[in-house]
Design a protein around this motif. Structure first.
Motif, short mmCIF file in Angstrom:
data_model
loop_
_atom_site.label_atom_id
_atom_site.label_comp_id
_atom_site.label_asym_id
_atom_site.label_seq_id
_atom_site.Cartn_x
_atom_site.Cartn_y
_atom_site.Cartn_z
N VAL A 152 21.13 73.23 18.35
CA VAL A 152 21.14 72.13 19.31
C VAL A 152 19.80 71.43 19.25
N ARG A 153 19.80 70.15 19.60
CA ARG A 153 18.56 69.36 19.59
C ARG A 153 17.68 69.78 20.77
N GLN A 154 16.40 70.07 20.48
CA GLN A 154 15.51 70.62 21.49
C GLN A 154 15.23 69.67 22.64
N TRP A 155 15.20 68.36 22.36
CA TRP A 155 14.77 67.42 23.40
C TRP A 155 15.94 66.77 24.13
N THR A 156 17.17 67.20 23.85
CA THR A 156 18.30 66.61 24.57
C THR A 156 18.39 67.22 25.96
N ASP A 157 18.85 68.41 26.05
CA ASP A 157 18.98 69.23 27.25
C ASP A 157 19.63 70.50 26.75
N PRO A 158 18.84 71.41 26.16
CA PRO A 158 19.41 72.58 25.47
C PRO A 158 20.38 73.39 26.32
N PRO B 296 40.21 78.32 29.01
CA PRO B 296 41.50 77.73 28.64
C PRO B 296 41.34 76.59 27.64
N THR B 297 42.40 76.29 26.92
CA THR B 297 42.40 75.18 25.97
C THR B 297 42.03 73.88 26.69
N HIS B 298 41.18 73.08 26.05
CA HIS B 298 40.71 71.79 26.56
C HIS B 298 39.78 71.92 27.77
N ALA B 299 39.29 73.15 28.05
CA ALA B 299 38.33 73.31 29.14
C ALA B 299 37.05 72.56 28.80
N GLY B 300 36.44 71.96 29.81
CA GLY B 300 35.19 71.23 29.64
C GLY B 300 34.52 71.04 30.98
N LEU B 301 33.40 70.36 30.97
CA LEU B 301 32.72 70.06 32.22
C LEU B 301 33.47 68.97 32.97
N ARG B 302 33.36 69.01 34.29
CA ARG B 302 34.00 67.98 35.11
C ARG B 302 33.44 66.61 34.75
N LYS B 303 34.30 65.63 34.72
CA LYS B 303 33.91 64.27 34.35
C LYS B 303 32.73 63.81 35.22
N GLY B 304 31.74 63.24 34.56
CA GLY B 304 30.56 62.76 35.27
C GLY B 304 29.42 63.77 35.31
N THR B 305 29.67 64.98 34.79
CA THR B 305 28.62 66.01 34.76
C THR B 305 27.81 65.83 33.48
N ASP B 306 26.66 65.22 33.59
CA ASP B 306 25.84 64.92 32.42
C ASP B 306 24.76 65.97 32.17
N SER B 307 24.37 66.68 33.23
CA SER B 307 23.28 67.63 33.08
C SER B 307 23.48 68.81 34.03
N LEU B 308 23.11 69.99 33.54
CA LEU B 308 23.18 71.21 34.34
C LEU B 308 21.78 71.80 34.46
N ALA B 309 21.49 72.39 35.61
CA ALA B 309 20.19 73.04 35.80
C ALA B 309 20.34 74.11 36.87
#
Length: 605
Positions: free
Chosen positions: A205-211, A236-249
Motif C-alpha cells: 500500500v502507498r505510505q502517504w495515502t492512509d495505510p 460476505p461477498t461484496h462487503a465493503g465500507l459504508r458509502k461515504g467512509t473515506d478514512s478510518l482512525a
C-alpha cells in the motif's frame, strides 16, 4: 527544516531534475536516487512552452511523487489519455529509474514525438497490490502530440504504458508491505477443518495515502489470486465500507470503528467475530496502527460486534501452543538436545527425553513438531526417516520411510512439520526423487506430493512448511543454481474420497541469489535466507514470502553458514550452524556461541 529542503529545481520538490535531449542516446531519469524514505515528494505541473522531452521527464518525475491520485501526473497527459489512464492497474518496478530515448518512429500523420522507456525489470505489483518478482528487460512506449490550451499549443502525452513505472528505490520509499489475514481452509471437509488458522497475504500500500484505511479496504476486497484457492474470508461477498467512509482512525482508547455497507451487514454474530479477528490480525503489524479493539457497525449505524486483540488470539489458531519454543540441535554424538528459548548464552544444552535424545539412533537432521511432543529424525546415512515421541521410555520403532539412494548425500532432507501436524520431507535419490507428506506424522498416511512446475532434473534440497499449512518453501537445485521457491499447498478429495495433496504455482523468492544455502520461516510472511548473489559473497537477509525484500532489516555477517533457524516468535534469537558451531543472534546483540560441536539447529516446525 524539511519544508526548506523542498525548495529549488522549480521548488526542488523532486530530486534529480535531469535534462533530456530531444534526440541522441539514453538518458536515465534520476528520480530513484533518493535515500530518505521520510521525505515527502510533491510533483510540479508542466511548464508552458517546453519541448516534448521536458514533458516526458516531468511525467516520469510526477510518477515518483506522493500524490495518491496522480493528479499532477495527469496534467502531462492529453484530456482523453488522462481520462483513460489507470495507474492502479499495475506498477512496474525497475532496478533504476527508466531510461528514455526519442525513437523518431513514424506517427499517425501529425507532428507527434515518440519515446522509448527501457530498464531492467525487478518486479510488478498488480491491481490487487500483490508483488511478483520479474526479471529481464523492460520496454515501454510514449507518444506525445500538441494540444490547444489557454496558453496556446502545448506538448502532452497521448499514448503511454499501462500503469506506473518506477525505480526500485522510489518504490521502496512510496510503498510499504502489509499482510492481510484470511482463514486457511481444508477443502476435504467443506472448509471447516482449517477455519481457525490464519494465513498472511502480503500486499503493498502507498505510505502517504492512509495505510490503515487502505489495508482495511484491501482486506475487504478478498485474498490475492495466488493465495485464494487455499484460504477463505469471513466477510460476505461484496462487503465493503459504508458509502461515504473515506478514512478510518482509532479513537483515544485505540478502538477502531468500521462501518460496513449493506452486503457486509448481513453477517451473523459468529461470522462478525471472525471478520473482526481478520481486521485485528491485518492491522497488528501496521507501523502506523495502534488498534487493539475493533467494532463493526451495520450500514444503518447499528452495532454488529466488537473484539479485542486477546479475543482475536483466542478465536484464531495460535501460532504456537503458548509455551515458549525451545531451541533444538544435535550434539557431537548425533543426539537431540535442547535449550529453553529464552535461556542465557552460558546455559548448557540438555538431552531431550525419548529415543532421539537417548542416542538410540545417530541422527544427521531433525525436526520437532510445533506442539513439542514429537520429533522426526533422519539417520546418519540419510536413508531412514523416524518419528518418535519426546517422552522418556518411548520406543523408536521402524522408520516411517526409507530412501534407496546409494550416496548418503542423496537421502532424505531435513524434515519439517506444518501447523496441521503433518510431516514433510524430500527424498533426493536421483532415480526416485519425491516430496513426501506424512499425515499427522504417520507412516500409513504417507503420500507422494506432486509439485507443479518442478523440472525433471530439479532436486529439492530443503523443505520448510509454513505454520499455517497453506504454503511451503522449497530450496531447489537445478543445473548451476540453487534457488528458493514458495508453493501453495492444496488439499483436494480424489475419486476414492482420500485427500490428494499437491504443491502448485511455485513462485521465486530471493530471486537476486543464484546460490541459496539455507532458509527458515521467520514469521507469518517472512523468511530468513542465506545465499550468494552472482559474483558476490555469502550473505544473510530477510525476504517476504511474495519475493520482495524488506528494507532496513540487515543482519550481521557470519562465516560459512550451512543451516539457519528462526522462530515465529520474533523475540527469540536466530540460530545458525557455521564454522563456529551452533551460534545464535539475540535481538540487538552480536552472534553468540552455543555449542562448538553441535549441528542442525532448529525451532519447532
Amino acid at each position: 527544516m524539511r519544508a526548506g529542503m523542498l525548495a529549488g529545481c522549480g521548488a526542488l520538490v523532486l530530486a534529480g531534475c535531469a535534462s533530456m535531449p530531444d534526440n541522441g542516446g539514453l538518458e536515465s531519469v534520476e528520480a530513484s536516487q533518493r535515500p530518505d524514505s521520510q521525505v515527502r515528494v510533491f510533483a510540479l505541473p508542466p511548464k508552458d512552452n517546453v519541448g516534448p522531452s521536458s514533458i516526458v521527464e516531468g511525467f516520469l518525475e510526477a510518477l515518483t511523487s506522493d500524490d495518491p491520485s496522480y493528479t499532477m501526473a495527469r496534467k502531462y497527459l492529453t484530456p482523453n489519455a488522462a481520462k483513460n489512464w489507470e495507474p492502479e492497474r499495475q506498477t512496474v518496478v525497475l532496478d533504476e529509474g527508466p531510461s528514455t530515448r526519442p525513437t523518431g518512429r513514424p506517427n499517425s500523420g501529425n507532428d507527434g514525438r515518440s519515446y522509448e522507456l527501457t530498464g531492467h525489470q525487478v518486479a510488478t505489483v498488480d491491481q490487487q497490490q500483490a508483488y511478483q518478482p520479474r526479471g529481464g528487460s523492460y520496454q515501454g512506449d510514449l507518444h506525445l502530440t500538441q494540444v490547444n490550451t489557454s496558453k496556446g499549443k502545448q506538448w502532452r502525452i497521448d499514448v503511454l504504458p499501462e500503469g506506473v513505472v518506477l525505480g526500485e528505490s522510489d518504490f521502496q520509499r512510496i510503498y510499504s508491505s502489509v499482510s492481510k489475514y484470511y482463514y486457511a481452509v481444508d477443502s476435504t471437509s467443506g472448509g471447516e477443518a482449517g477455519q481457525r488458522r490464519m494465513v498472511a497475504d502480503p500486499v503493498f500500500v502507498r505510505q502517504w495515502t492512509d495505510p490503515l484505511t487502505e489495508t482495511v479496504k484491501e482486506l475487504l476486497q478478498g485474498p490475492t489470486r495466488w493465495l485464494n484457492p487455499v484460504v477463505r474470508t469471513a466477510f460476505p461477498t461484496h462487503a465493503g465500507l459504508r458509502k461515504g467512509t473515506d478514512s478510518l482512525a482509532p479513537d483515544d482508547a485505540n478502538k477502531l470503528t468500521v462501518p460496513l455497507n449493506e452486503a457486509g451487514s448481513r453477517a451473523g454474530q459468529a461470522k462478525c467475530k471472525e471478520m473482526a479477528a481478520q481486521l485485528l490480525f491485518s492491522l497488528r503489524d501496521l507501523s502506523s496502527s495502534s488498534v487493539n479493539e475493533v467494532e463493526l457497525k451495520r450500514s444503518d449505524g447499528r452495532f454488529m460486534c466488537a473484539m479485542t486483540e486477546d479475543g482475536a488470539d483466542a478465536l484464531a489458531a495460535p501460532r504456537s501452543t503458548g509455551r515458549v519454543p525451545d531451541q533444538y540441535f544435535l550434539d557431537a554424538k548425533g543426539r537431540l538436545v535442547r535449550m529453553p528459548g529464552k535461556s542465557r548464552s552460558d546455559k548448557s544444552p540438555e538431552q531431550v527425553p525419548g529415543p532421539l535424545g537417548e542416542g538410540e539412533q545417530v541422527l544427521r537432521s531433525v525436526a520437532v513438531s510445533r506442539d513439542q511432543e514429537r520429533a522426526a529424525g533422519v539417520s546418519n546415512d540419510g536413508r531412514s526417516l523416524y518419528v518418535a515421541s519426546l517422552i522418556s521410555g518411548a520406543s523408536l520403532g521402524d522408520p516411517v520411510a526409507r530412501s534407496h539412494a546409494k550416496a548418503e548425500k542423496n537421502g532424505f532432507t531435513t524434515p519439517s512439520w506444518d501447523g496441521n501436524g503433518d510431516l514433510w520431507a524430500a527424498d533426493r535419490d536421483p532415480k526416485h526423487r519425491r516430496l513426501l507428506m506424512f499425515g499427522q506424522g504417520q507412516a500409513d498416511k504417507v503420500q507422494k506430493v506432486r509439485v507443479e512446475g518442478l523440472g525433471d532434473d530439479a532436486t529439492i534440497e530443503t523443505v520448510k512448511a509454513s505454520a499455517d499449512g497453506a504454503r511451503i518453501a522449497l530450496r531447489v537445485a537445478e543445473k548451476d543454481t540453487t534457488s528458493l521457491w514458495i508453493g501453495r499447498v492444496e488439499r483436494r478429495p480424489d475419486a476414492n474420497g482420500d485427500t490428494e495433496v499437491s504443491v502448485t504455482e511455485l513462485r521465486r523468492a530471493a530471486p537476486q541469489m543464484e546460490e541459496v544455502t539455507a532458509v527458515s520461516w521467520a514469521g507469518d510472511s517472512r523468511l530468513v535466507v542465506v545465499g550468494r548473489e552472482p559474483g558476490g559473497l555469502q550473505q544473510m537477509q530477510y525476504v517476504s514470502s511474495d519475493g520482495s525484500t524488506p528494507t532496513g532489516q540487515a543482519l550481521p555477517g557470519l562465516t560459512r553458514v550451512s543451516e539457519i533457524a528462526a522462530s515465529d516468535n520474533d523475540e527469540l534469537p536466530l540460530l545458525a550452524h557455521s564454522d563456529d558451531g551452533i551460534v545464535r543472534l539475540p535481538s540487538g546483540a552480536a552472534w553468540q556461541s552455543v555449542l562448538k560441536d553441535g549441528t542442525a539447529p532448529i525451532y519447532p516446525g
